[in-house]
Design a protein around this motif. Sequence first.
Motif, PDB file in Angstrom:
ATOM      1  N   ILE A  32      -1.663  10.200 -19.293  1.00  0.00           N
ATOM      2  CA  ILE A  32      -2.543   9.104 -18.853  1.00  0.00           C
ATOM      3  C   ILE A  32      -2.165   8.689 -17.435  1.00  0.00           C
ATOM      4  N   ASP A  33      -0.855   8.577 -17.188  1.00  0.00           N
ATOM      5  CA  ASP A  33      -0.388   8.245 -15.838  1.00  0.00           C
ATOM      6  C   ASP A  33      -0.917   9.232 -14.819  1.00  0.00           C
ATOM      7  N   GLN A  34      -0.944  10.503 -15.216  1.00  0.00           N
ATOM      8  CA  GLN A  34      -1.315  11.553 -14.264  1.00  0.00           C
ATOM      9  C   GLN A  34      -2.816  11.712 -14.075  1.00  0.00           C
ATOM     10  N   TYR A  35      -3.593  11.451 -15.114  1.00  0.00           N
ATOM     11  CA  TYR A  35      -5.000  11.828 -15.051  1.00  0.00           C
ATOM     12  C   TYR A  35      -5.997  10.683 -15.180  1.00  0.00           C
ATOM     13  N   ALA A  36      -5.561   9.539 -15.734  1.00  0.00           N
ATOM     14  CA  ALA A  36      -6.522   8.456 -15.979  1.00  0.00           C
ATOM     15  C   ALA A  36      -6.863   7.734 -14.681  1.00  0.00           C
ATOM     16  N   PRO A  37      -8.055   7.137 -14.630  1.00  0.00           N
ATOM     17  CA  PRO A  37      -8.424   6.384 -13.429  1.00  0.00           C
ATOM     18  C   PRO A  37      -7.511   5.179 -13.242  1.00  0.00           C
ATOM     19  N   PHE A  38      -7.192   4.864 -12.008  1.00  0.00           N
ATOM     20  CA  PHE A  38      -6.406   3.659 -11.743  1.00  0.00           C
ATOM     21  C   PHE A  38      -6.676   3.189 -10.326  1.00  0.00           C
ATOM     22  N   GLU A  39      -6.247   1.981 -10.055  1.00  0.00           N
ATOM     23  CA  GLU A  39      -6.337   1.461  -8.689  1.00  0.00           C
ATOM     24  C   GLU A  39      -5.132   0.567  -8.448  1.00  0.00           C
ATOM     25  N   SER A  40      -4.470   0.770  -7.330  1.00  0.00           N
ATOM     26  CA  SER A  40      -3.304  -0.031  -7.009  1.00  0.00           C
ATOM     27  C   SER A  40      -3.448  -0.535  -5.571  1.00  0.00           C
ATOM     28  N   THR A  41      -3.455  -1.848  -5.414  1.00  0.00           N
ATOM     29  CA  THR A  41      -3.658  -2.427  -4.080  1.00  0.00           C
ATOM     30  C   THR A  41      -2.430  -3.225  -3.670  1.00  0.00           C
ATOM     31  N   THR A  42      -1.901  -2.927  -2.487  1.00  0.00           N
ATOM     32  CA  THR A  42      -0.764  -3.668  -1.962  1.00  0.00           C
ATOM     33  C   THR A  42      -1.248  -4.577  -0.832  1.00  0.00           C
ATOM     34  N   SER A  43      -0.844  -5.830  -0.916  1.00  0.00           N
ATOM     35  CA  SER A  43      -1.238  -6.807   0.101  1.00  0.00           C
ATOM     36  C   SER A  43       0.002  -7.519   0.620  1.00  0.00           C
ATOM     37  N   GLU A  44      -0.120  -8.061   1.821  1.00  0.00           N
ATOM     38  CA  GLU A  44       0.967  -8.870   2.378  1.00  0.00           C
ATOM     39  C   GLU A  44       0.474 -10.299   2.498  1.00  0.00           C
ATOM     40  N   CYS A  45       1.363 -11.258   2.256  1.00  0.00           N
ATOM     41  CA  CYS A  45       0.986 -12.640   2.527  1.00  0.00           C
ATOM     42  C   CYS A  45       1.217 -12.873   4.016  1.00  0.00           C
ATOM     43  N   LEU A  46       0.164 -13.278   4.724  1.00  0.00           N
ATOM     44  CA  LEU A  46       0.268 -13.438   6.176  1.00  0.00           C
ATOM     45  C   LEU A  46       1.173 -14.604   6.544  1.00  0.00           C
ATOM     46  N   ILE A  47       1.420 -15.498   5.586  1.00  0.00           N
ATOM     47  CA  ILE A  47       2.223 -16.676   5.898  1.00  0.00           C
ATOM     48  C   ILE A  47       3.715 -16.433   5.646  1.00  0.00           C
ATOM     49  N   CYS A  48       4.052 -15.877   4.466  1.00  0.00           N
ATOM     50  CA  CYS A  48       5.481 -15.754   4.148  1.00  0.00           C
ATOM     51  C   CYS A  48       5.972 -14.302   4.129  1.00  0.00           C
ATOM     52  N   GLY A  49       5.055 -13.342   4.268  1.00  0.00           N
ATOM     53  CA  GLY A  49       5.481 -11.947   4.366  1.00  0.00           C
ATOM     54  C   GLY A  49       5.821 -11.278   3.043  1.00  0.00           C
ATOM     55  N   ARG A  50       5.574 -11.953   1.910  1.00  0.00           N
ATOM     56  CA  ARG A  50       5.798 -11.280   0.626  1.00  0.00           C
ATOM     57  C   ARG A  50       4.773 -10.181   0.428  1.00  0.00           C
ATOM     58  N   MET A  51       5.158  -9.180  -0.352  1.00  0.00           N
ATOM     59  CA  MET A  51       4.232  -8.099  -0.652  1.00  0.00           C
ATOM     60  C   MET A  51       3.828  -8.213  -2.113  1.00  0.00           C
ATOM     61  N   ARG A  52       2.546  -7.990  -2.366  1.00  0.00           N
ATOM     62  CA  ARG A  52       2.062  -8.051  -3.741  1.00  0.00           C
ATOM     63  C   ARG A  52       1.323  -6.758  -4.070  1.00  0.00           C
ATOM     64  N   THR A  53       1.635  -6.191  -5.216  1.00  0.00           N
ATOM     65  CA  THR A  53       0.909  -5.014  -5.665  1.00  0.00           C
ATOM     66  C   THR A  53       0.199  -5.345  -6.968  1.00  0.00           C
ATOM     67  N   VAL A  54      -1.093  -5.081  -6.989  1.00  0.00           N
ATOM     68  CA  VAL A  54      -1.861  -5.274  -8.219  1.00  0.00           C
ATOM     69  C   VAL A  54      -2.301  -3.900  -8.710  1.00  0.00           C
ATOM     70  N   GLU A  55      -1.906  -3.579  -9.932  1.00  0.00           N
ATOM     71  CA  GLU A  55      -2.255  -2.281 -10.510  1.00  0.00           C
ATOM     72  C   GLU A  55      -3.242  -2.465 -11.633  1.00  0.00           C
ATOM     73  N   ARG A  56      -4.325  -1.709 -11.534  1.00  0.00           N
ATOM     74  CA  ARG A  56      -5.287  -1.693 -12.640  1.00  0.00           C
ATOM     75  C   ARG A  56      -5.266  -0.302 -13.236  1.00  0.00           C
ATOM     76  N   ARG A  57      -4.800  -0.240 -14.492  1.00  0.00           N
ATOM     77  CA  ARG A  57      -4.719   1.055 -15.158  1.00  0.00           C
ATOM     78  C   ARG A  57      -5.625   1.091 -16.380  1.00  0.00           C
ATOM     79  N   TRP A  58      -5.936   2.295 -16.780  1.00  0.00           N
ATOM     80  CA  TRP A  58      -6.834   2.529 -17.902  1.00  0.00           C
ATOM     81  C   TRP A  58      -6.359   1.816 -19.156  1.00  0.00           C
ATOM     82  N   MET A  59      -7.228   1.023 -19.767  1.00  0.00           N
ATOM     83  CA  MET A  59      -6.947   0.350 -21.029  1.00  0.00           C
ATOM     84  C   MET A  59      -5.804  -0.665 -20.922  1.00  0.00           C
ATOM     85  N   GLN A  60      -5.479  -1.105 -19.705  1.00  0.00           N
ATOM     86  CA  GLN A  60      -4.409  -2.093 -19.568  1.00  0.00           C
ATOM     87  C   GLN A  60      -4.908  -3.248 -18.715  1.00  0.00           C
ATOM     88  N   SER A  61      -4.382  -4.431 -18.973  1.00  0.00           N
ATOM     89  CA  SER A  61      -4.780  -5.540 -18.116  1.00  0.00           C
ATOM     90  C   SER A  61      -4.050  -5.409 -16.782  1.00  0.00           C
TER      91      SER A  61
END
Length: 170
Positions: A32-61
């Motif tokens: 599933i990790d290898q073949y299922a659709p997914f989307e992972s977006t990494t963002s930076e907070c412009l104010i404090c410089g933290r990085m956030r990654t949001v992962e959307r994987r098949w059948m998972q919240s």
Amino acid sequence: MTTFRLTKLLCVFSILAVALVAAAAIGFPSAIDQYAPFESTTSECLICGRMRTVERRWMQSPAESIYVGDDSLWMQPQVDSEHDHWWAACSTEERPGWFDYSMIGCGGGVGGVSTLHHVATNRGADVAQPLVNEYLQLTQGGDLKSVRNFVQYRVMPALQDRPRAPAVAQ
Ligand SMILES: [Zn+2]
């Protein structure tokens, strides 16, 4: 003799069956990790410089993870800890459909806090501080384009603008 062979055969068979079930159980999630659709977006907070990654994987919240790096630790004392993070996407990785190749998209990043941190490290706090103040002022305006322009045309040149080497006495 025949009974002995049969028992042995059954024994081998059950070991094989157990091995097959185990392989399927271990193999399925990684398939599933290898073949299922997914989307992972990494963002930076412009104010404090933290990085956030949001992962959307098949059948998972969606799963969110936040990374506090060196840049963010450096910036922390200068920003309000209660601020609303201003997330600007900097890279995305996705597999749009089953068995598709995954694609990586970059180039949206601003890198404001990390560039300011570089200036402070390489050029000193006296060069960095006025830029930090002006930068934080701008982030309060909420206009992404002016923040991006400020980083590109004011902060980055400060990084490259090295102090002139003293003239060597002849
Ligand atoms: Zn933040």
